[in-house]
Write a protein that holds these residues in place. Sequence first.
Motif, PDB file in Angstrom:
ATOM      1  N   GLN A  53      42.430 -80.248 -14.562  1.00  0.00           N
ATOM      2  CA  GLN A  53      41.146 -80.012 -15.213  1.00  0.00           C
ATOM      3  C   GLN A  53      40.016 -80.762 -14.509  1.00  0.00           C
ATOM      4  O   GLN A  53      38.878 -80.296 -14.480  1.00  0.00           O
ATOM      5  N   ALA A  54      40.329 -81.922 -13.935  1.00  0.00           N
ATOM      6  CA  ALA A  54      39.323 -82.653 -13.171  1.00  0.00           C
ATOM      7  C   ALA A  54      38.830 -81.811 -12.005  1.00  0.00           C
ATOM      8  O   ALA A  54      37.630 -81.798 -11.682  1.00  0.00           O
ATOM      9  N   VAL A  55      39.744 -81.093 -11.355  1.00  0.00           N
ATOM     10  CA  VAL A  55      39.368 -80.208 -10.248  1.00  0.00           C
ATOM     11  C   VAL A  55      38.475 -79.078 -10.755  1.00  0.00           C
ATOM     12  O   VAL A  55      37.468 -78.733 -10.130  1.00  0.00           O
ATOM     13  N   ILE A  56      38.841 -78.495 -11.894  1.00  0.00           N
ATOM     14  CA  ILE A  56      38.031 -77.420 -12.465  1.00  0.00           C
ATOM     15  C   ILE A  56      36.625 -77.929 -12.780  1.00  0.00           C
ATOM     16  O   ILE A  56      35.628 -77.251 -12.500  1.00  0.00           O
ATOM     17  N   LYS A  57      36.537 -79.130 -13.342  1.00  0.00           N
ATOM     18  CA  LYS A  57      35.223 -79.712 -13.627  1.00  0.00           C
ATOM     19  C   LYS A  57      34.434 -79.884 -12.329  1.00  0.00           C
ATOM     20  O   LYS A  57      33.210 -79.695 -12.285  1.00  0.00           O
ATOM     21  N   GLY A  58      35.132 -80.252 -11.269  1.00  0.00           N
ATOM     22  CA  GLY A  58      34.461 -80.472  -9.989  1.00  0.00           C
ATOM     23  C   GLY A  58      33.826 -79.224  -9.417  1.00  0.00           C
ATOM     24  O   GLY A  58      32.825 -79.308  -8.694  1.00  0.00           O
ATOM     25  N   ALA A  84      37.641 -87.543 -12.630  1.00  0.00           N
ATOM     26  CA  ALA A  84      38.750 -88.176 -13.338  1.00  0.00           C
ATOM     27  C   ALA A  84      38.267 -88.791 -14.655  1.00  0.00           C
ATOM     28  O   ALA A  84      38.907 -88.639 -15.704  1.00  0.00           O
ATOM     29  N   LYS A  85      37.126 -89.456 -14.616  1.00  0.00           N
ATOM     30  CA  LYS A  85      36.552 -90.057 -15.828  1.00  0.00           C
ATOM     31  C   LYS A  85      36.313 -88.997 -16.891  1.00  0.00           C
ATOM     32  O   LYS A  85      36.621 -89.207 -18.076  1.00  0.00           O
TER      33      LYS A  85
END
Length: 310
Positions: free
Chosen positions: A184-189, A217-218
């Motif tokens: 999900q961190a990648v998707i947010k990115g 990550a945060k």
Amino acid sequence: MTVLNNLWRCAVPVATVWTSPASARDIDVAGTGNPVNLVKWLEALQYKERLDLCEENRVQTQLLYGEEVIVDEIIKDWAKIVAIHQPSAKDQRGYPGWVPLTQLIESNGSESNKFAIITADKVQLWTEDEMPLLVLPFNTILPLRDESLKYYHVDTPNGKAYLSKNGVEITSSRATGNPTTMEQAVIKGTAFLDLPYFWGGMSSYGYDCSGFTYNMAKASGIIIPRDAGEQKEAGQAIDKGNPDEWRIGDLLFFANDFGRAPVRHVGFYFGGGKMIHSPQTGKTVEIIHLSGTKFEEELCGVSRYQAELG
């Protein structure tokens, strides 16, 4: 004047943490005041001035509105601080540096067990009279006081204020978003594709490489070290020679001299032999194939992090 272990908060949407009070240049004045004019500052910085932030070691990191710091010392108009939610080997308490005193305010000791975190690129903050107050960037976290149909009521360095609910979530952590996965961190990115790189950047106005991985990550419920080399060492080591073992969201690390020098860069594994990263001054957040690039030769490590779910 010397101040020991005083808790303060960032009082502007984004405050830059400088290496020393002498690090800020005349061209940086729009970025060192209160109110801060981030758009004006960034537009004034051409490639040469942006590169100078790195090559002359002027900038360490950045703070977001409401972020807590320890103020160790105040000298004239500058505060020597430690950013307590940004782990660093430079100081066991967090990431150290200098911030203009006008961009900080003493903490009012507000207690809350719920917090509003901005999940959109930027969100409007309103006064209680519904007048525009500030525009706040992604990952800003503020204590939640109450809510109405339209707004989250939050505690801010400016007092009570309202956050538009669109693009905001509630989290139980004062330092991270809700726990999810590094995938999900990648998707947010991906929401920040084409965002210009900014040395020391920690906001949706511009990230550096490790600021990008730290912030995604945060947002996904996990705090990792602020700098790339420490991000490599703190995670679970994965075999860099066996890409079949890599997962989306693993951190990929790179170094000069065919991977033998100290870590100089980090990005997320995107899957399918690709990486999403914030490359360097003059470039923007991008997704690339590793094959046939310098990164293929410079890979020096792969590390995995997982949020504590449940």
